[in-house]
Design an enzyme around this catalytic site. Structure first.
Site, PDB file in Angstrom:
ATOM      1  CD  GLN A 111      -2.823  -1.180   2.440  1.00  0.00           C
ATOM      2  OE1 GLN A 111      -2.947  -0.217   3.175  1.00  0.00           O
ATOM      3  NE2 GLN A 111      -3.423  -2.340   2.686  1.00  0.00           N
ATOM      4  CG  HIS A 177      -3.491  -0.714   7.526  1.00  0.00           C
ATOM      5  ND1 HIS A 177      -4.128  -1.266   8.598  1.00  0.00           N
ATOM      6  CD2 HIS A 177      -3.997  -1.330   6.432  1.00  0.00           C
ATOM      7  CE1 HIS A 177      -4.984  -2.198   8.179  1.00  0.00           C
ATOM      8  NE2 HIS A 177      -4.908  -2.253   6.852  1.00  0.00           N
ATOM      9  CD  GLU A 269     -15.098   2.366  12.778  1.00  0.00           C
ATOM     10  OE1 GLU A 269     -15.092   1.407  13.565  1.00  0.00           O
ATOM     11  OE2 GLU A 269     -14.530   3.458  13.028  1.00  0.00           O
ATOM     12  CE1 TYR A 279     -14.639   9.346  16.386  1.00  0.00           C
ATOM     13  CE2 TYR A 279     -12.489  10.144  17.087  1.00  0.00           C
ATOM     14  CZ  TYR A 279     -13.790  10.393  16.712  1.00  0.00           C
ATOM     15  OH  TYR A 279     -14.269  11.683  16.680  1.00  0.00           O
ATOM     16  CE1 TYR A 290     -10.605  -8.641   6.256  1.00  0.00           C
ATOM     17  CE2 TYR A 290      -8.928  -7.356   7.396  1.00  0.00           C
ATOM     18  CZ  TYR A 290      -9.975  -7.428   6.503  1.00  0.00           C
ATOM     19  OH  TYR A 290     -10.414  -6.293   5.891  1.00  0.00           O
TER      20      TYR A 290
END
Length: 406
Positions: A111, A177, A269, A279, A290
Site C-alpha cells: 500500500q 495502512h 467506518e 475511536y 480477519y
C-alpha cells in the site's frame, strides 16, 4: 466531440473484505498521460451499465499508472500522483501530460508509494504543494508529508526546496495502512490521517502517532491548542486516536471534520472527528479480525466514540469529497466516497453530527480518488491495481451530455 457509447456488463454483488480483489473493468483504456506530451484525444462517454437511470454521464479522460490522488491547479490543470513515485502535470483540455521533477524516492510496494497531493490554501501567492509518501528507514518504512514550491514552466514543472515536515513514528515492518491523506481546514491548519500500519496497538499508544488524526501548522509545527500538546513528543501532534486505516478526510460546510477508514472484516467506518476523542480501535469495532477472532462492538465501550456509519459488508472506502458545487445542485452538501472492493461511488448525506448512506452507484472498477473539479463535475481515479487500468473519469449530469471538458 466524438463520443463512443460502451455497453458494460451488470455489476456482480460483492461481499468482500477491505483487501478484496476486483475484476478487470470492461471499458477500453483511454490514452495514457505519458511524460511526453500526448496528442489531444476525445473523451469517451461510458454507460455503467447503459440503462440504470443514474443521473450522470461517465467520461473516460485519461489513463495513469497506479494513480492515487489528484488536485486541481488554479489554471484547470491537475497534479496526479502515481504510486510508484511519479507526479504528473495533466491538462484535461488538451490531453497533454508530463512529469514533475524533484519528487523524492519513495518506498514503493504493497500500500506504500507516492500518496496524496494538495495545494496550500495560499498557493496562488506562495506556490506551495504538499505530498505524502512512504519512506524507508531504520526499522522498516513509514509515511511522511513533505512540502515544496512548485515551479511550472510551460507543460512541465519541478518541485523545489522540498522538505519533510512530518513523519510517522516509529517506522515499522510491512507495507500496509499508511493512510497519509492530507487536507487543510478553513483556518489554514494542516490535517493528516495516520494509519496504524497493521500493528494494532499503536492506535492507543500516545508514544506513537500511528492510528491517529494529526493537526499541525502549515510548516509542520505543533499548535499549542492541540488536545495533547502538554504531553510533548508525537502526542502533541494528535487530534484524535483509535483509528485503523483512515483513507479519506473532508470538512463539511459547517467546518465539521469527517474521516472514513477501512475497518477490519465487516467494519468500515465513517467518523465525525472530535477534539481529543478516542475511536476505540483495536479495543472495539463493529467488525472482526480477519483470522476470525471477534472484537467487542462499540456498544460495549461507550467511552469510545462510535462511528456515524458502519458498512457491513465493507465498501473499502478510498478518497472523499463533500460536494459544494452547482452542477449537481441536488447533491450540494453530500459526501462522495470511492469504493475499492465495492467498485462503487457511495453518496452520503449529513444531518448535523449524523450521517447515512443514501445512494450507491456501481462503477465496475476500484475507485481510489474522488475530487470536485472547478467545472462542478466530479472527477474519479481508478485504482490501477488488481486488474483495473488506472483511468481518470469525469462525471457530469445527464443533461450536460456533450458538454466539452474545460
Amino acid at each position: 466531440m466524438t463520443r463512443h457509447l460502451l455497453a458494460a456488463a451488470c455489476i456482480a454483488a460483492l461481499a468482500a473484505c477491505s483487501a478484496d480483489t476486483s475484476a478487470r473493468a470492461d471499458a477500453a483504456a483511454a490514452p495514457v498521460a505519458d511524460a511526453a506530451p500526448a496528442a489531444t484525444t476525445a473523451a469517451r462517454t461510458i454507460a455503467l451499465p447503459a440503462a440504470d437511470g443514474r443521473p450522470f454521464i461517465t467520461e473516460e479522460v485519461a489513463q495513469f499508472k497506479e494513480p492515487w490522488a489528484m488536485t486541481f491547479l488554479p489554471d484547470g490543470r491537475l497534479l496526479v500522483t502515481e504510486k510508484p513515485g511519479t507526479l504528473k502535470l495533466f491538462d484535461p483540455a488538451s490531453g497533454r501530460g508530463s512529469d514533475i521533477s524533484g519528487v523524492p524516492e519513495v518506498a514503493y510496494g504493497g500500500q506504500g508509494g507516492l500518496g496524496d497531493v494538495v495545494l496550500h490554501p495560499g498557493y496562488a501567492d506562495n506556490g506551495l504543494v504538499y505530498i505524502s509518501y512512504a519512506e524507508a528507514g531504520d526499522g522498516g518504512a513509514g509515511g511522511v508529508v513533505a512540502r515544496a514550491r512548485l515551479r511550472i514552466d510551460g507543460d512541465g514543472g519541478e518541485l523545489q526546496d522540498l522538505a519533510v515536515i512530518w513523519r510517522q513514528v516509529p517506522k515499522v515492518s510491512g507495507q500496509g495502512h499508511y493512510a497519509y491523506r492530507i487536507a487543510f481546514d478553513g483556518d489554514g491548519m494542516l490535517w493528516i490521517t495516520s494509519g496504524e500500519r497493521q500493528k494494532f496497538d499503536p492506535s492507543q499508544d500516545m508514544a506513537s502517532n500511528l492510528g491517529k488524526v494529526i493537526r499541525l501548522h502549515d510548516d509542520g509545527s505543533v499548535p499549542a491548542d492541540n488536545p495533547f500538546a502538554n504531553q510533548g513528543g508525537v502526542a502533541a501532534q494528535v487530534w484524535s486516536l483509535g483509528h485503523r486505516n483512515p483513507l479519506g478526510l473532508a470538512f463539511d460546510g459547517d467546518g465539521r471534520l469527517w474521516v472514513h477508514e477501512m475497518g477490519p472484516k465487516n467494519g468500515d467506518e465513517l467518523n465525525r472527528i472530535e477534539r481529543g476523542a478516542n475511536y476505540g480501535y483495536p479495543l472495539v469495532s463493529d467488525g472482526e479480525h480477519y483470522h476470525g477472532r471477534p472484537i467487542p462492538d462499540h456498544a460495549t465501550r461507550p467511552e469510545f466514540n462510535a462511528p456515524a456509519v458502519v458498512w457491513t459488508p465493507v465498501i473499502s472506502p478510498a478518497g472523499f469529497v463533500i460536494y459544494d458545487g452547482d452542477r449537481f445542485a441536488d447533491w450540494r452538501g453530500d459526501g462522495f466516497i470511492g469504493g475499492l472492493s465495492s467498485q462503487a461511488l457511495v453518496r452520503v448525506a449529513f444531518d448535523g453530527d449524523s450521517a447515512r448512506e443514501v445512494e450507491r452507484y456501481p462503477m465496475q472498477t476500484r475507485i481510489r480518488e474522488v475530487e470536485q473539479g472547478p467545472d462542478g463535475a466530479l472527477w474519479l481515479l481508478e485504482d490501477g491495481g488488481r486488474g483495473s487500468s488506472g483511468r481518470m473519469f469525469r462525471l457530469v449530469p445527464v443533461t450536460d451530455a456533450g458538454t466539452a471538458r474545460p
